[in-house]
Design a protein around this motif. Structure first.
Motif, PDB file in Angstrom:
ATOM      1  N   MET A  56       0.846  -1.195   0.000  1.00 32.74           N
ATOM      2  CA  MET A  56       0.000   0.000   0.000  1.00 32.74           C
ATOM      3  C   MET A  56       0.879   1.241   0.000  1.00 32.74           C
ATOM      4  SD  MET A  56      -3.007  -1.055   2.707  1.00 32.74           S
ATOM      5  CE  MET A  56      -1.808  -1.665   3.902  1.00 32.74           C
ATOM      6  N   PHE A  57       0.567   2.173  -0.882  1.00 38.49           N
ATOM      7  CA  PHE A  57       1.323   3.414  -0.948  1.00 38.49           C
ATOM      8  C   PHE A  57       0.724   4.492  -0.052  1.00 38.49           C
ATOM      9  CE2 PHE A  57       2.239   1.212  -4.919  1.00 38.49           C
ATOM     10  CZ  PHE A  57       3.621   1.274  -4.942  1.00 38.49           C
ATOM     11  N   SER A  58      -0.557   4.342   0.303  1.00 37.14           N
ATOM     12  CA  SER A  58      -1.222   5.312   1.181  1.00 37.14           C
ATOM     13  C   SER A  58      -1.951   4.558   2.288  1.00 37.14           C
ATOM     14  CB  SER A  58      -2.205   6.174   0.382  1.00 37.14           C
ATOM     15  OG  SER A  58      -1.555   6.854  -0.663  1.00 37.14           O
ATOM     16  N   PRO A  59      -1.217   4.046   3.277  1.00 32.80           N
ATOM     17  CA  PRO A  59      -1.837   3.208   4.313  1.00 32.80           C
ATOM     18  C   PRO A  59      -2.968   3.899   5.065  1.00 32.80           C
ATOM     19  CG  PRO A  59       0.564   3.078   4.425  1.00 32.80           C
ATOM     20  CD  PRO A  59       0.235   4.181   3.474  1.00 32.80           C
ATOM     21  N   GLU A  60      -2.788   5.160   5.418  1.00 36.10           N
ATOM     22  CA  GLU A  60      -3.824   5.842   6.199  1.00 36.10           C
ATOM     23  C   GLU A  60      -5.114   5.974   5.401  1.00 36.10           C
ATOM     24  OE1 GLU A  60      -4.375   9.729   9.120  1.00 36.10           O
ATOM     25  OE2 GLU A  60      -2.596   9.553   7.836  1.00 36.10           O
TER      26      GLU A  60
END
Length: 235
Positions: free
Chosen positions: A148-152
């Motif tokens: 994942m590149f944008s976990p949040e």
């Protein structure tokens, strides 16, 4: 002398061939430059091209350096957090995994709902029960691994899923994720048997949610960190 006059006359004749009305314009045409001046112009043009090329290279180089400073830390974290493995051990602290058919069905249902919103490479789920506190204090944990590149952002997406599965999740708050990094969020919701806490963690290599019946988000957050440490490993 006559021969010389004849030799000169063609040139004079050539000038006379120009119409009278065109002669003022012809006089405005610049004379041909000497050959050595053409060489100087060519050298100046080449020098200008070199300056332009050096300027372009400098701009591109500065952009590459800026990108390295911006993306470098993120790429480093991704390389450190990928290839994670999520497993559900028999026991975590005082909690024992419930392997009954009903528990497996419930954990599988929650995992299916999670996987419908995010593509996972591997998955795992389980329900843990404390023999002393009993079923009312059980923990439902489900998640998986993926890059994942944008976990949040991905965590917020799957937490919205809980709005349908458990009722509206309110009061989402960030908590300390521990040594494994990433992001950890917890909120409150209403389940069939009363209030429960909903927590989730996400990093560049894994994501998981857990339901904590009979607990507040503040009580559930440290338990979520314990669960993560026990179930998530990296190379």
């Amino acid at each position: 002398m006559a021969e010389q006059d004849e030799a000169v006359r063609p040139e004079a004749g050539a000038a006379e061939d120009i119409p009278q009305y065109a002669r003022p314009a012809v006089r405005l045409i610049p004379a041909a430059e000497p050959a050595f001046e053409d060489d100087e112009d060519e050298a100046a043009t080449q020098a200008k091209r070199r300056r332009i090329m050096l300027t372009v290279m400098a701009v591109l180089g500065a952009g590459a350096i800026a990108a390295a400073f911006t993306l470098g830390p993120t790429l480093w974290r991704i390389s450190q957090q990928t290839d994670a493995v999520l497993t559900m051990p028999d026991k975590i602290d005082t909690y024992v995994r419930d392997d009954s058919p009903a528990a497996k069905d419930t954990a599988g249902y929650l995992l299916t709902a999670l996987a419908a919103d995010i593509e996972l490479d591997t998955t795992a789920s389980a329900i843990y029960t404390d023999p002393v506190q009993g079923t009312p204090k059980s923990i439902m944990l489900f998640g998986g691994t993926t890059t994942m590149f944008s976990p949040e952002r991905d965590l917020e997406t799957v937490l919205r899923l809980m709005d349908d599965e458990t009722g509206s999740v309110t009061g989402l708050k960030d908590y300390e994720p521990g040594d494994l990094g990433g992001v950890l969020k917890c909120g409150a919701s209403d389940g069939p048997d009363g209030a429960l806490a909903v927590c989730g963690w996400a990093d560049h290599g894994s994501i998981a949610l857990a339901l904590f019946p009979g607990r507040t988000p503040a009580e559930a957050a440290p338990l979520m960190t314990t669960l993560r440490t026990a179930t998530l490993t990296r190379p």
